[in-house]
Design a protein around this motif. Structure first.
Motif, mmCIF file in Angstrom:
data_model
loop_
_atom_site.group_PDB
_atom_site.id
_atom_site.type_symbol
_atom_site.label_atom_id
_atom_site.label_comp_id
_atom_site.label_asym_id
_atom_site.label_seq_id
_atom_site.Cartn_x
_atom_site.Cartn_y
_atom_site.Cartn_z
ATOM 1 N N ALA A 184 2.221 9.834 -5.716
ATOM 2 C CA ALA A 184 1.146 10.446 -6.490
ATOM 3 C C ALA A 184 1.710 11.364 -7.558
ATOM 4 O O ALA A 184 2.791 11.952 -7.387
ATOM 5 C CB ALA A 184 0.201 11.232 -5.583
ATOM 6 N N ASP A 225 -1.408 7.181 2.987
ATOM 7 C CA ASP A 225 -0.425 6.266 2.404
ATOM 8 C C ASP A 225 0.449 6.940 1.351
ATOM 9 O O ASP A 225 1.472 6.382 0.951
ATOM 10 C CB ASP A 225 -1.133 5.074 1.769
ATOM 11 C CG ASP A 225 -1.737 4.127 2.802
ATOM 12 O OD1 ASP A 225 -1.314 4.195 3.967
ATOM 13 O OD2 ASP A 225 -2.629 3.342 2.433
ATOM 14 N N ILE A 226 0.057 8.110 0.875
ATOM 15 C CA ILE A 226 0.868 8.841 -0.104
ATOM 16 C C ILE A 226 1.992 9.545 0.636
ATOM 17 O O ILE A 226 1.753 10.407 1.489
ATOM 18 C CB ILE A 226 0.019 9.849 -0.887
ATOM 19 C CG1 ILE A 226 -1.036 9.125 -1.730
ATOM 20 C CG2 ILE A 226 0.908 10.714 -1.793
ATOM 21 C CD1 ILE A 226 -2.011 10.056 -2.436
ATOM 22 N N GLU A 243 2.518 1.902 -5.485
ATOM 23 C CA GLU A 243 1.331 2.282 -6.255
ATOM 24 C C GLU A 243 1.406 3.760 -6.634
ATOM 25 O O GLU A 243 1.768 4.601 -5.802
ATOM 26 C CB GLU A 243 0.070 2.030 -5.422
ATOM 27 C CG GLU A 243 -1.228 2.379 -6.130
ATOM 28 C CD GLU A 243 -2.449 2.162 -5.275
ATOM 29 O OE1 GLU A 243 -3.513 2.734 -5.601
ATOM 30 O OE2 GLU A 243 -2.350 1.433 -4.261
ATOM 31 N N THR A 302 -4.870 11.453 2.114
ATOM 32 C CA THR A 302 -4.603 10.041 1.798
ATOM 33 C C THR A 302 -3.255 9.700 2.414
ATOM 34 O O THR A 302 -2.199 9.934 1.825
ATOM 35 C CB THR A 302 -4.585 9.808 0.277
ATOM 36 O OG1 THR A 302 -5.800 10.305 -0.297
ATOM 37 C CG2 THR A 302 -4.449 8.319 -0.039
ATOM 38 N N GLY A 335 0.792 -1.226 0.000
ATOM 39 C CA GLY A 335 0.000 0.000 0.000
ATOM 40 C C GLY A 335 0.819 1.270 0.000
ATOM 41 O O GLY A 335 0.257 2.366 0.110
ATOM 42 N N THR A 336 2.144 1.172 -0.110
ATOM 43 C CA THR A 336 2.979 2.371 -0.213
ATOM 44 C C THR A 336 2.647 3.095 -1.513
ATOM 45 O O THR A 336 2.622 2.490 -2.582
ATOM 46 C CB THR A 336 4.469 2.002 -0.182
ATOM 47 O OG1 THR A 336 4.765 1.360 1.059
ATOM 48 C CG2 THR A 336 5.341 3.240 -0.325
ATOM 49 N N LYS A 337 2.413 4.403 -1.404
ATOM 50 C CA LYS A 337 1.921 5.141 -2.561
ATOM 51 C C LYS A 337 2.735 6.401 -2.835
ATOM 52 O O LYS A 337 3.150 7.101 -1.907
ATOM 53 C CB LYS A 337 0.453 5.556 -2.356
ATOM 54 C CG LYS A 337 -0.544 4.421 -2.245
ATOM 55 C CD LYS A 337 -1.954 4.972 -2.081
ATOM 56 C CE LYS A 337 -2.995 3.853 -2.029
ATOM 57 N NZ LYS A 337 -2.884 3.086 -0.781
ATOM 58 N N GLN A 370 -0.835 6.920 -7.700
ATOM 59 C CA GLN A 370 -2.176 7.480 -7.796
ATOM 60 C C GLN A 370 -2.125 8.776 -8.589
ATOM 61 O O GLN A 370 -1.199 9.580 -8.415
ATOM 62 C CB GLN A 370 -2.767 7.719 -6.406
ATOM 63 C CG GLN A 370 -3.084 6.434 -5.656
ATOM 64 C CD GLN A 370 -4.041 6.664 -4.500
ATOM 65 O OE1 GLN A 370 -3.823 7.530 -3.665
ATOM 66 N NE2 GLN A 370 -5.099 5.874 -4.438
#
Length: 397
Positions: free
Chosen positions: A58, A120-121, A95, A118, A54-56, A97
């Motif tokens: 953007a 996780d970003i 991920e 958010t 779930g590391t994000k 986004q």
């Protein structure tokens, strides 16, 4: 030498007016594109990275809004870095986004608020444009969320005291003087009309080049974002009869403006900045695009073979555009932070603040204001309907 160059420039403009062609763009020797540095950071790493599920990261910026091609160039560059990283690191799948700001100061604050909420970003590539960056930079800063911009060049952005703002290229206090030097010394123009739009970017860059041009800035005009009829400005410029026109703004307005100048028989050499340097300008300007020059604090990607191949895979076969490799470089830096063990926003901020390393486009090291220690400005030109590299501008102070 300067007089001869000026004659070439003005004579070629007349030739384009007569036959829509002209071969003046070959009058300057084309500089070689820089080769990829042997030690350029690679987002693939060593393949042993581990990170939490779930590391994000953007991307925030225009995707389908006004001047969307500039944002898509960056987003696809980011995608190349993410895909290269994830394909080589099975235990660290980052991920990406995507957030659409439409590139506007009105929309960006709401979108950035969604991003910072958010949790996780832990890092953001964006915002691309100076106006939206000004409007939303404080939101990133309050949340302690790193934003690395590949293209927002207004110098004032780094004067806001934001600790999370990092600029991945030279600002307009680099590009403006370089553009003035190119127009007056390489193109030989003695009179230049500076036309600005009403954006933060257009105003800041126009001020920078006007200051450096001094008395050679023989006229100044202003247009509005989304303007389509430029007849009054065209007639005013025609009356001034400058040697060159510098358009400080984006391709959405530059294309019809250039076409209307062409149709009116204005023979001044047209020069645009990075916000105009896109294939969409060439399409929109039609015959008027041939022979146009651009200045850009961006490096030609011709020799970045592996990056180019990866870019075509994520973009449906298109070649990289303005700021594509810069987007890749900045995403790579954030990925290196994750691979080093960074798990949260505070850790990413410390990593980027202390980062020093070579990328595809340049060596990256930021000062306390988020400005790079080194930068470069290149010129490009439209030749046979294609944007090609021209020369690097070597600053003379």
């Amino acid at each position: 030498m300067l007089a001869a160059t000026a004659s070439l420039v003005l004579g070629a403009c007349a030739a384009r007016t007569e036959d829509g062609g002209g071969d003046d763009t070959g009058s300057q020797p084309q500089a070689s594109a820089p080769a990829q540095a042997a030690n350029a950071a690679d987002p693939a790493g060593d393949g042993n990275a581990t990170c939490d599920a779930g590391t994000k990261l953007a991307y925030a910026g225009t995707i389908n809004g006004a001047n969307a091609a500039l944002g898509q160039n960056i987003l696809n560059g980011v995608k190349v870095a993410i895909e290269r990283h994830n394909s080589n690191n099975p235990n660290c799948q980052v991920e990406l986004q995507e957030f659409e700001t439409e590139g506007t100061p009105d929309r960006a604050p709401g979108i950035v608020t969604q991003i910072v909420n958010t949790q996780d970003i832990i890092g953001v590539v964006g915002l691309p444009f100076s106006g939206e960056s000004k409007a939303a930079g404080n939101i990133f800063d309050d949340a302690g969320l790193v934003q690395v911009t590949p293209s927002a060049t207004n110098p004032a952005l780094s004067e806001n005291g934001w600790k999370t703002f990092f600029r991945g290229l030279g600002n307009d206090n680099t590009q403006g003087p370089a553009a003035a030097q190119f127009i007056t010394e390489e193109l030989g123009a003695q009179t230049v009309c500076v036309v600005r739009d009403d954006s933060e970017y257009g105003i800041g860059l126009a001020n920078s080049i006007t200051d450096r041009l001094g008395d050679k800035a023989s006229c100044q005009e202003q247009i509005k974002t989304k303007q389509t009829d430029f007849s009054a400005v065209v007639n005013s410029i025609k009356g001034e009869n400058p040697d060159a026109i510098f358009f400080s703004g984006y391709y959405q307005e530059a294309a019809p403006f250039a076409q209307q100048l062409f149709d009116a028989g204005v023979e001044a050499q047209f020069v645009g900045p990075d916000g105009v340097k896109d294939d969409e300008f060439v399409k929109g300007a039609g015959d008027a695009a041939e022979g146009v020059y651009f200045t850009c604090p961006c490096v030609p990607a011709d020799q970045f073979t592996e990056f180019n191949e990866g870019y075509k895979q994520v973009s449906g076969g298109r070649a990289p555009g303005t700021y594509s490799p810069e987007g890749y470089d900045l995403a790579t830096i954030l990925l290196k932070g994750i691979d080093s063990g960074v798990k949260d926003r505070a850790g990413m901020l410390e990593f980027v603040k202390g980062y020093e390393g070579q990328g595809l486009t340049k060596s990256f090291k930021w000062n306390e204001k988020g400005e790079l220690a080194e930068s470069t400005v290149w010129t490009y030109k439209v030749e046979n309907g294609q944007i090609v590299r021209n020369t690097e501008i070597k600053p003379k102070g």
